[in-house]
Structures are given as structure tokens and as C-alpha cells.
Design a protein around this motif. Structure first.
Motif, PDB file in Angstrom:
ATOM      1  N   PHE A 139       0.891  -1.153  -0.033  1.00 22.94           N
ATOM      2  CA  PHE A 139       0.102  -0.050  -0.070  1.00 22.94           C
ATOM      3  C   PHE A 139       1.034   1.237  -0.021  1.00 22.94           C
ATOM      4  O   PHE A 139       0.361   2.408  -0.099  1.00 22.94           O
ATOM      5  CB  PHE A 139      -1.020  -0.007   1.227  1.00 22.94           C
ATOM      6  CG  PHE A 139      -2.062  -0.766   1.150  1.00 22.94           C
ATOM      7  CD1 PHE A 139      -3.054  -0.526   0.310  1.00 22.94           C
ATOM      8  CD2 PHE A 139      -2.052  -2.337   1.570  1.00 22.94           C
ATOM      9  CE1 PHE A 139      -4.202  -1.474   0.113  1.00 22.94           C
ATOM     10  CE2 PHE A 139      -3.003  -3.100   1.497  1.00 22.94           C
ATOM     11  CZ  PHE A 139      -4.178  -2.740   0.872  1.00 22.94           C
ATOM     12  N   TYR A 140       2.289   1.125   0.276  1.00 24.02           N
ATOM     13  CA  TYR A 140       2.877   2.269   0.237  1.00 24.02           C
ATOM     14  C   TYR A 140       4.120   2.201  -0.681  1.00 24.02           C
ATOM     15  O   TYR A 140       5.071   2.885  -0.813  1.00 24.02           O
ATOM     16  CB  TYR A 140       3.827   2.560   1.599  1.00 24.02           C
ATOM     17  CG  TYR A 140       2.585   2.902   2.448  1.00 24.02           C
ATOM     18  CD1 TYR A 140       2.412   4.377   2.618  1.00 24.02           C
ATOM     19  CD2 TYR A 140       2.146   2.171   3.515  1.00 24.02           C
ATOM     20  CE1 TYR A 140       1.500   5.118   3.485  1.00 24.02           C
ATOM     21  CE2 TYR A 140       1.050   2.467   4.318  1.00 24.02           C
ATOM     22  CZ  TYR A 140       0.797   4.062   4.402  1.00 24.02           C
ATOM     23  OH  TYR A 140      -0.271   4.631   5.283  1.00 24.02           O
ATOM     24  N   LYS A 141       3.968   1.175  -1.870  1.00 20.42           N
ATOM     25  CA  LYS A 141       4.950   1.489  -2.924  1.00 20.42           C
ATOM     26  C   LYS A 141       4.693   2.415  -3.596  1.00 20.42           C
ATOM     27  O   LYS A 141       3.878   2.894  -4.177  1.00 20.42           O
ATOM     28  CB  LYS A 141       4.468   0.278  -3.905  1.00 20.42           C
ATOM     29  CG  LYS A 141       5.327  -0.220  -4.900  1.00 20.42           C
ATOM     30  CD  LYS A 141       4.892  -1.395  -5.689  1.00 20.42           C
ATOM     31  CE  LYS A 141       5.748  -1.760  -6.856  1.00 20.42           C
ATOM     32  NZ  LYS A 141       5.198  -2.901  -7.739  1.00 20.42           N
ATOM     33  N   GLY A 142       6.103   3.275  -3.860  1.00 19.50           N
ATOM     34  CA  GLY A 142       6.179   4.508  -4.422  1.00 19.50           C
ATOM     35  C   GLY A 142       6.027   5.787  -3.778  1.00 19.50           C
ATOM     36  O   GLY A 142       5.827   6.870  -4.043  1.00 19.50           O
ATOM     37  N   PHE A 143       5.828   5.502  -2.289  1.00 17.36           N
ATOM     38  CA  PHE A 143       5.663   6.650  -1.131  1.00 17.36           C
ATOM     39  C   PHE A 143       6.719   7.283  -1.072  1.00 17.36           C
ATOM     40  O   PHE A 143       6.814   8.684  -1.101  1.00 17.36           O
ATOM     41  CB  PHE A 143       5.541   5.683  -0.040  1.00 17.36           C
ATOM     42  CG  PHE A 143       4.952   6.604   1.136  1.00 17.36           C
ATOM     43  CD1 PHE A 143       3.834   7.556   0.774  1.00 17.36           C
ATOM     44  CD2 PHE A 143       5.524   6.924   2.185  1.00 17.36           C
ATOM     45  CE1 PHE A 143       3.440   8.413   1.838  1.00 17.36           C
ATOM     46  CE2 PHE A 143       5.306   7.815   3.048  1.00 17.36           C
ATOM     47  CZ  PHE A 143       4.143   8.200   3.184  1.00 17.36           C
ATOM     48  N   THR A 144       8.122   7.139  -1.254  1.00 21.42           N
ATOM     49  CA  THR A 144       9.320   7.988  -1.158  1.00 21.42           C
ATOM     50  C   THR A 144       9.111   8.937  -2.319  1.00 21.42           C
ATOM     51  O   THR A 144       9.364  10.323  -1.999  1.00 21.42           O
ATOM     52  CB  THR A 144      10.359   7.278  -1.217  1.00 21.42           C
ATOM     53  OG1 THR A 144      10.521   6.091  -0.188  1.00 21.42           O
ATOM     54  CG2 THR A 144      11.827   7.926  -1.045  1.00 21.42           C
ATOM     55  N   PRO A 145       9.100   8.662  -3.328  1.00 27.94           N
ATOM     56  CA  PRO A 145       9.000   9.982  -4.635  1.00 27.94           C
ATOM     57  C   PRO A 145       7.909  10.789  -4.179  1.00 27.94           C
ATOM     58  O   PRO A 145       8.059  11.968  -4.466  1.00 27.94           O
ATOM     59  CB  PRO A 145       8.664   9.062  -5.705  1.00 27.94           C
ATOM     60  CG  PRO A 145       9.310   7.682  -5.443  1.00 27.94           C
ATOM     61  CD  PRO A 145       8.956   7.412  -4.237  1.00 27.94           C
TER      62      PRO A 145
END
Length: 94
Positions: free
Chosen positions: A61-67
Motif C-alpha cells: 500500500f506504500y509502494k512509490g511512497f518515497t517519490p
């Protein structure tokens, strides 16, 4: 001026995305699914949430959260600063 507006709005943007990112992940999975209803993997919101959880738990559910976070703080800070400047300018010129 930027210290007063940018830091709190940057923090607000980060907190917003921290809370809403799983919902956005579900929405994105459903939007990128097959256009053919018969071939869709993600048919409903609960089904999508279950399938995403099965794919990787909370991490999925937090895949791609850093960008998203890298963008959130400056984008929200600049947005509020711009709104404040335009509002001030409009109030002076009306």
C-alpha cells in the motif's frame, strides 16, 4: 515569509499523503486494470484492498511512497506561498 508558510504546509502535505496513500494505491490499481470488464482483476474496492494486501501486506500500500514524499513537501509549500502572494496582490489591487 517562506519559513512561516512552507514548513507547516510541507509537513501538512507529508501527513496528508501518509494517511491517504493507501487509498490512492487502491484507486491507481483499479484505474490501471483491464478495460475489459470480464478481464478485470480489481472489481471492487474491498476486493482490490484484499488482493493488494495479499501481494505484499502494508508495504504494497506504500509502494512509490518515497517519490511522493519528496514531491509533497515542496509542492504544498510552494502552493500555499503562491496562494498567499496572489491573495495579497488581489486584495491590494481591488
Amino acid at each position: 515569509m517562506c519559513d512561516v508558510l512552507c514548513h507547516p504546509t510541507g509537513t501538512g502535505g507529508i501527513i496528508y499523503w501518509l494517511i491517504i496513500f493507501p487509498v490512492d494505491c487502491i484507486k491507481s490499481a483499479m484505474q490501471t486494470d483491464s478495460i475489459d470488464p470480464a478481464k478485470r482483476k480489481y472489481t471492487t474496492i474491498p476486493t482490490t484492498a484484499r488482493l493488494l494486501w495479499a501481494e505484499g501486506g502494508v508495504k504494497r500500500f506504500y509502494k512509490g511512497f518515497t517519490p511522493c514524499l519528496i514531491r509533497a513537501a515542496p509542492a504544498n509549500g510552494v502552493m500555499l506561498l503562491t496562494v498567499d502572494k496572489v491573495t495579497t496582490w488581489l486584495n491590494k489591487n481591488t
